[in-house]
Write an enzyme that holds these catalytic residues in place. Structure first.
Site, PDB file in Angstrom:
ATOM      1  N   HIS A  87      33.754  -9.896 -66.509  1.00  0.00           N
ATOM      2  CA  HIS A  87      33.749  -8.754 -67.251  1.00  0.00           C
ATOM      3  C   HIS A  87      32.801  -7.636 -66.805  1.00  0.00           C
ATOM      4  O   HIS A  87      32.194  -7.154 -67.585  1.00  0.00           O
ATOM      5  CB  HIS A  87      33.429  -8.946 -68.872  1.00  0.00           C
ATOM      6  CG  HIS A  87      32.590  -9.693 -69.278  1.00  0.00           C
ATOM      7  ND1 HIS A  87      31.359  -9.675 -68.963  1.00  0.00           N
ATOM      8  CD2 HIS A  87      32.621 -10.798 -70.261  1.00  0.00           C
ATOM      9  CE1 HIS A  87      30.663 -10.797 -69.361  1.00  0.00           C
ATOM     10  NE2 HIS A  87      31.488 -11.189 -70.286  1.00  0.00           N
ATOM     11  N   ASP A 124      38.733 -11.590 -72.157  1.00  0.00           N
ATOM     12  CA  ASP A 124      37.583 -12.094 -72.793  1.00  0.00           C
ATOM     13  C   ASP A 124      37.731 -11.674 -74.123  1.00  0.00           C
ATOM     14  O   ASP A 124      37.148 -11.425 -74.988  1.00  0.00           O
ATOM     15  CB  ASP A 124      36.336 -11.014 -72.429  1.00  0.00           C
ATOM     16  CG  ASP A 124      34.869 -11.207 -73.177  1.00  0.00           C
ATOM     17  OD1 ASP A 124      34.956 -12.405 -73.329  1.00  0.00           O
ATOM     18  OD2 ASP A 124      34.138 -10.289 -73.115  1.00  0.00           O
ATOM     19  N   HIS A 177      37.602 -16.864 -75.597  1.00  0.00           N
ATOM     20  CA  HIS A 177      36.801 -17.635 -76.469  1.00  0.00           C
ATOM     21  C   HIS A 177      37.657 -18.071 -77.706  1.00  0.00           C
ATOM     22  O   HIS A 177      37.979 -17.315 -78.626  1.00  0.00           O
ATOM     23  CB  HIS A 177      35.744 -16.841 -77.062  1.00  0.00           C
ATOM     24  CG  HIS A 177      34.822 -16.299 -75.795  1.00  0.00           C
ATOM     25  ND1 HIS A 177      33.576 -16.827 -75.620  1.00  0.00           N
ATOM     26  CD2 HIS A 177      34.894 -15.252 -75.124  1.00  0.00           C
ATOM     27  CE1 HIS A 177      33.072 -16.159 -74.628  1.00  0.00           C
ATOM     28  NE2 HIS A 177      33.897 -15.298 -74.146  1.00  0.00           N
ATOM     29  N   HIS A 227      36.413 -11.929 -83.709  1.00  0.00           N
ATOM     30  CA  HIS A 227      35.645 -12.009 -84.892  1.00  0.00           C
ATOM     31  C   HIS A 227      36.093 -11.558 -86.204  1.00  0.00           C
ATOM     32  O   HIS A 227      36.951 -10.688 -85.873  1.00  0.00           O
ATOM     33  CB  HIS A 227      34.242 -11.219 -84.785  1.00  0.00           C
ATOM     34  CG  HIS A 227      33.394 -11.568 -83.510  1.00  0.00           C
ATOM     35  ND1 HIS A 227      32.789 -12.725 -83.710  1.00  0.00           N
ATOM     36  CD2 HIS A 227      33.337 -11.138 -82.301  1.00  0.00           C
ATOM     37  CE1 HIS A 227      32.031 -12.899 -82.528  1.00  0.00           C
ATOM     38  NE2 HIS A 227      32.511 -11.774 -81.539  1.00  0.00           N
TER      39      HIS A 227
HETATM   40  C1  NCD Z   1      31.653 -13.086 -76.450  1.00  0.00           C
HETATM   41  C2  NCD Z   1      31.903 -13.755 -77.695  1.00  0.00           C
HETATM   42  O1  NCD Z   1      31.955 -13.133 -78.999  1.00  0.00           O
HETATM   43  O2  NCD Z   1      31.917 -15.269 -77.620  1.00  0.00           O
HETATM   44  N1  NCD Z   1      31.305 -11.620 -77.001  1.00  0.00           N
HETATM   45  C3  NCD Z   1      31.682 -10.376 -76.235  1.00  0.00           C
HETATM   46  O3  NCD Z   1      31.290  -9.392 -76.789  1.00  0.00           O
HETATM   47  N2  NCD Z   1      32.202 -10.500 -75.013  1.00  0.00           N
HETATM   48  C4  NCD Z   1      30.497 -13.369 -75.673  1.00  0.00           C
HETATM   49  C5  NCD Z   1      30.525 -12.802 -74.177  1.00  0.00           C
HETATM   50  O4  NCD Z   1      31.486 -13.243 -73.475  1.00  0.00           O
HETATM   51  O5  NCD Z   1      29.721 -12.235 -73.917  1.00  0.00           O
HETATM   52 ZN    ZN Z   2      30.547 -12.503 -71.684  1.00  0.00          ZN
END
Ligand code: NCD
Ligand code: ZN
Length: 388
Positions: A200, A261, A52, A265
């Site tokens: 995941h 993944d 992401h 943040h």
């Molecule tokens: C992901 C995100 O922050 O975009 N967060 C997470 O906890 N994995 C979203 C996701 O892949 O579920």
């Molecule tokens: Zn996810």
């Protein structure tokens, strides 16, 4: 013609040989192909199919530029970015806008999934068609079944009927409070609909259900390494009990893909409960270290982080070190192990849950035969990565 010579991970083992490269592609491999010897072990570069990279309105926490730089330092040459951005990637205009950013900013090769939401399911085929005139879409998804951007099973079923494309699912049932059951239930329901790639997976039970079907599975380092007793931070799917974690580790061989993944943040957001951890830079280094220590087989690592990602997501010319593939390598010096430190990493967020764990970071990275990283220094500019 260029020859890269050294100890190469080739056909499941490490052999001393030379790799001949022409126009970025491997044209020959052999013991008689001599060249200047590269120190260390020449591994195929990693492919992380679940990152992401945020950007757009969330550029304060990660961008395609910072995320892809982090990937490169971690020996990853191709990423699959996820569409749950702000704004989300749910039509062709926003898809093209993102690819323009990636063209200018990405250090590594870049691909992007198309999002599926309740609002675009009826046009999804048409959107796909328009995008595929210009770009290769690896998959639709990750499709969420609960939380933000979630769709109903019926919508997923509808999409499955109309599009002939890999669909990746974040499988957690919206009506189940227990997180283990939520995953198992969602996987069960999806398997009854058809073939999916499950992102995941965090429980051995779900992994086992997917194994031996034509669907495929993905596991992450954080679910394998940490339990909820040890790490209290939020992530989706949640960290499970240590017993569940151990069961997942024991069933690691059943997973098709290992992916980070990478979900960055800021610390402030983490205190407020934002789910997810950064991880694109630390995956290959941590698992190479584990392979070196004998905790996992190096061939399993390559299968799950290089070969299967290329195969399942349909990336031509990516994968193992083979004639016909791009000369994308991560060179590891097994003697250079060191603890992971957040201050050494390149994600914008500046923290990692792997602080202090041992890893071997690549000392050199090659993309299409060109040396792009050497001893911690980047030798190319942003935008070097190819947009698929
Ligand atoms: C992901 C995100 O922050 O975009 N967060 C997470 O906890 N994995 C979203 C996701 O892949 O579920
Ligand atoms: Zn996810």
């Amino acid at each position: 013609m260029l020859t890269i010579y050294g100890n190469v991970f080739y056909k499941g083992r490490i052999v001393e040989c030379g790799i001949e490269v022409e126009n970025g592609v491997i044209v020959d491999i052999g013991k008689d192909k001599k060249g200047k010897k590269v120190d260390g072990i020449i591994m195929p570069a990693g492919i992380d199919v679940h990152v992401h990279f945020r950007d757009f309105k969330e550029s304060y926490k990660e961008t395609v530029e910072s995320g892809s730089l982090s990937a490169l330092y971690g020996g990853v040459c191709l990423v699959v970015d996820q569409p749950n951005t702000n704004p989300p990637i749910v039509d062709e205009d926003i898809y093209f806008r993102r690819m323009e950013i990636a063209k200018r900013m990405s250090y590594v090769d870049y691909s992007l999934n198309l999002g599926l939401v309740e609002d675009n399911v009826d046009e999804i085929d048409e959107i796909l068609r328009k995008i595929e005139e210009k770009h290769y879409i690896p998959a639709i998804g990750e499709v969420f079944l609960r939380g933000k951007m979630s769709v109903r099973y019926e919508t997923l079923e509808k999409a499955k009927k109309t599009v002939n494309k890999l669909i990746t699912v974040h499988a957690e049932d919206p009506n189940e409070d227990d997180d283990v059951n939520a995953e198992v239930k969602a996987v069960e329901r999806c398997l009854s609909i058809g073939k999916f790639h499950f992102c995941h997976i965090s429980t051995a039970k779900a992994l086992d259900m997917i194994y031996n079907t034509d669907s495929t599975s993905e596991v992450t380092p954080h679910h394998l390494i940490y339990s909820k007793e040890v790490v209290k931070l939020k992530v989706n799917p949640s960290l499970k009990s240590n017993e569940d974690r151990v069961a997942l580790v024991r069933n690691f061989h059943k997973a098709d893909i290992l992916a980070s993944d990478h979900a960055p943040h800021t610390l402030e957001e983490k205190w407020e409960g934002a789910p997810g951890f950064p991880g694109v830079e630390t995956l290959y280094p941590m698992f190479f270290y584990m392979a070196k220590r004998g905790y996992i087989k190096i061939s399993d690592l390559v299968e799950k982080f290089v070969i299967n990602p290329a195969k399942i997501f349909g990336f031509d010319r990516y994968g193992g070190i083979e004639v016909g593939n791009y000369a994308n390598f991560a060179v590891f010096d097994p003697h250079s192990e060191k603890p992971i430190r957040a201050r050494d990493l390149h994600s914008k967020v500046g923290w990692t849950i792997y602080e202090g764990l041992m890893a071997v970071f690549p000392k050199e990275v090659y993309m299409r035969g060109e040396k792009v990283l050497e001893d911690g220094e980047i030798l190319i500019d942003r935008g070097f990565g190819k947009v698929l």
